[in-house]
Write an enzyme that holds these catalytic residues in place. Sequence first.
Site, short mmCIF file in Angstrom:
data_model
loop_
_atom_site.label_atom_id
_atom_site.label_comp_id
_atom_site.label_asym_id
_atom_site.label_seq_id
_atom_site.Cartn_x
_atom_site.Cartn_y
_atom_site.Cartn_z
N GLU A 43 0.84 -1.20 0.00
CA GLU A 43 0.00 0.00 0.00
C GLU A 43 0.88 1.25 0.00
OE1 GLU A 43 -3.83 2.00 0.26
OE2 GLU A 43 -3.08 0.08 -0.44
N LYS A 132 17.06 -9.29 -0.55
CA LYS A 132 16.62 -8.04 0.10
C LYS A 132 16.00 -8.42 1.44
CE LYS A 132 13.91 -3.85 -0.64
NZ LYS A 132 13.30 -3.86 0.70
N ARG A 153 19.81 4.13 9.50
CA ARG A 153 19.70 4.91 8.27
C ARG A 153 19.05 6.27 8.54
NH1 ARG A 153 16.44 2.10 3.78
NH2 ARG A 153 18.44 1.43 2.93
N CYS A 443 -16.59 -29.09 17.99
CA CYS A 443 -17.92 -29.66 17.86
C CYS A 443 -17.94 -30.99 18.59
CB CYS A 443 -18.27 -29.85 16.38
SG CYS A 443 -19.66 -30.95 16.10
#
Length: 691
Positions: A43, A132, A153, A443
């Site tokens: 995104e 990467k 960084r 169940c």
Amino acid sequence: MARSPVEPPASQPAKRAAWLRAELERANYAYYVLDQPDLPDAEYDRLFVELQRIEAEHPDLVTPDSPTQRVGGEAASGFTPVVHDKPMLSLNNGFADEDVIAFDKRVADGLDKATDLAGTVTEPVEYACELKFDGLAISLRYENGRFVQASTRGDGTTGEDVTENIRTIRAIPLTLKGKRLPRMLDVRGEVLMFKRDFARLNERQRAAGQREFANPRNAAAGSLRQLDSKITASRPLSFFAYGIGVLDGADMPDTHSGLLDWYETLGLPVNRERAVVRGAAGLLAFFHSVGERRESLPYDIDGVVYKVNRRDEQDRLGFVSRAPRFALAHKFPAQEALTKLIAIDVQVGRTGAITPVARLEPVFVGGATVTNATLHNEDEVRRKDIRIGDTVIVRRAGDVIPEVVSAVLDRRPADAQEFVMPTECPECGSRIERLPDEAIARCTGGLFCPAQRKQALWHFAQRRALDIDGLGEKIIDQLVEQNLVRTPADLFNLGFSTLVALDRFAEKSARNLIDSLEKAKHTTLARFIYALGIRHVGESTAKDLAKHFGSLDPIMDAPIDALLEVNDVGPIVAESIHQFFAEEHNRTVIEQLRARGKVTWPEGPPAPRAPQGVLAGKTVVLTGTLPTLTREAAKEMLEAAGAKVAGSVSKKTDYVVAGADAGSKLAKAEELGIPVLDEAGMHTLLEGHAR
């Protein structure tokens, strides 16, 4: 930092660009400073590419602080800022094979490589290919071979001083190997956490009642940015070197692959998953090879990195804006994406496990369109606070079942609904129950439940159960799917004409199966109990039940207290047996097997109770290897004295007899304060002289 206001349409480029910048900066802040990312990488990439396009079409909309003009992030106030001698830039991204082919062509054109009349490069470029990593980029400064400083960084120009924390990572050498070491070396690399270490860390977090980390990347970032380096030291961090900043006092290797080889001689950890290839074909072959092995790698990666191998060619190509022209990050299809959770249904597994399943608005993630995702169990839904109507992050990695990672809380609508676990099975209407200390609800329909039918039939036919030779999984699939068999009792009604009509089932196979069913009618009580598939009841427990009670009806009607008197039956197993026979559907199937199926077995009186001895009413657990006695011999001696020999340690255990190589049972006994005896102590106990 609050989420940006209402999203403007693409028809308003100025407002749209401002919104995109604000949204990306907010995501950067959450990612780099708070270490709480709430926007999937895919995104973020989509928004970033859209902003790049708008700014390219409208250059007047470009601002100096736009995310497209820098790497992103800022130093946290708790760390000292460090200005990098050489900027730590990020890489341009590629997502499709076409992007890689275009990158190779740009590089070849930039280096004036020879081409044929069709424009095809006839002198392929040499590239170094690497993984990467999904971790945190770090700069390590060495002076005369000694580690002196480490920094993150940050925004690419200024990072944070994390020297003391980096010192705690054992993979990073504090002194380089070799004799002719450079006066100054700036090593670029990635701090990460291996998958196995991440799992162990979260186990520790759970045990300590502390918050678990969402993924290895978050764990690595959160661990590295601790103000207390003792916390960092307790975290299992790793490191791989992959680049260089400034080098003084030594010759720069001629190639990138040569640089990594040199790093290895210095004692720096370098990943071995790398290759030198030629041209776009070589790049894509490396990418697809790594992609096939991605899930089996011991660490998370989100793509591969290509770099022009020769240093002189890198220098000729140079940089553009925020990234080098000579490198490309080729990303795998996004493994996480945003979508809306429409509903939560429950799914019944083959063993009766009830699993909440998220119904989603279709979203493309991990190379496929996903509409459903697992929520694992009720506790996970509560822990993650996932509600119907939420915008959620969905993760799909390789062949792993898609899962809902988390809800985006600041996008939650006012009418979002909490999940409520149903009380009845959606398949058969039987009661749903969850035993103490178990995360999974189940169940109770057992033999009657359609969802459990195939598994129940397969188990019923196993060699150690009723031993129905010829009734394999493929035959069971056909019988169930054609509605020929609903319960194990229906197996004994199958006729020759029904069986030969099945796909790939010859007359001989049909006759053999009918003969096998006839033989299965004559069994033992222990085999029949095991064949019922009662949860937690294996062969050994089935034999103990048959021996203790002698016949089936007393077992079916036994209260929990009576079941607890059976050898090796503890509270969880007793509860499971009791609940199985309390379910009317299961009793009906058993009666059908006895009446219609005519399944029989020898029955007898209950086993005589052990004589009252010095250990009557006491529970003893054996663990480890005793010096002179076998486990079975020790068990017989204890039972002869009236003791119950259990298989697990609980609060009801009176003694633990431990030999060599005793494991978790001994640890549990010490934790609960239960007396622990050796073999000599056991003999003393049996003689009636124990305290």
